[in-house]
Design a protein around this motif. Structure first.
Motif: not given
Length: 78
Positions: A11-20, A22-27, A38-41, A58-62
């Motif tokens: 079982e993989v928790d979505i938070k293990d995939l970076g959701e949490e 990403f939320g910190g970066w987005a804030a 076509d972008e990612c952080v 961390l930065a927004k990138q292609d």
């Protein structure tokens, strides 16, 4: 017959995939969201290449550029 047990589905928790993360970066970078399809952080200097695990790295990138450069770096490091 082999005595090796088959791999069990893990079982993989979505938070293990970076959701949490990403939320910190987005804030901290509200002007950078939402991301286009076509972008990612991503780390500007990959962790496997000695980059810091920090908000400053961390930065927004292609997305294609990230996959391309990271795969090239990994191939050279092997």
């Amino acid at each position: 017959m082999s005595n090796v047990e088959p791999r069990r589905r893990q079982e993989v928790d979505i938070k293990d995939l970076g959701e949490e993360h990403f939320g910190g970066w987005a804030a901290r970078n509200p002007e950078q969201v939402p991301l286009a399809f076509d972008e990612c952080v991503s780390n500007t200097v990959p962790l496997f290449a000695g980059g810091a695990d920090s908000w400053d790295n961390l930065a927004k990138q292609d997305l294609q550029v990230v996959w391309g450069t990271h795969s090239q770096l990994l191939a050279r490091m092997r």
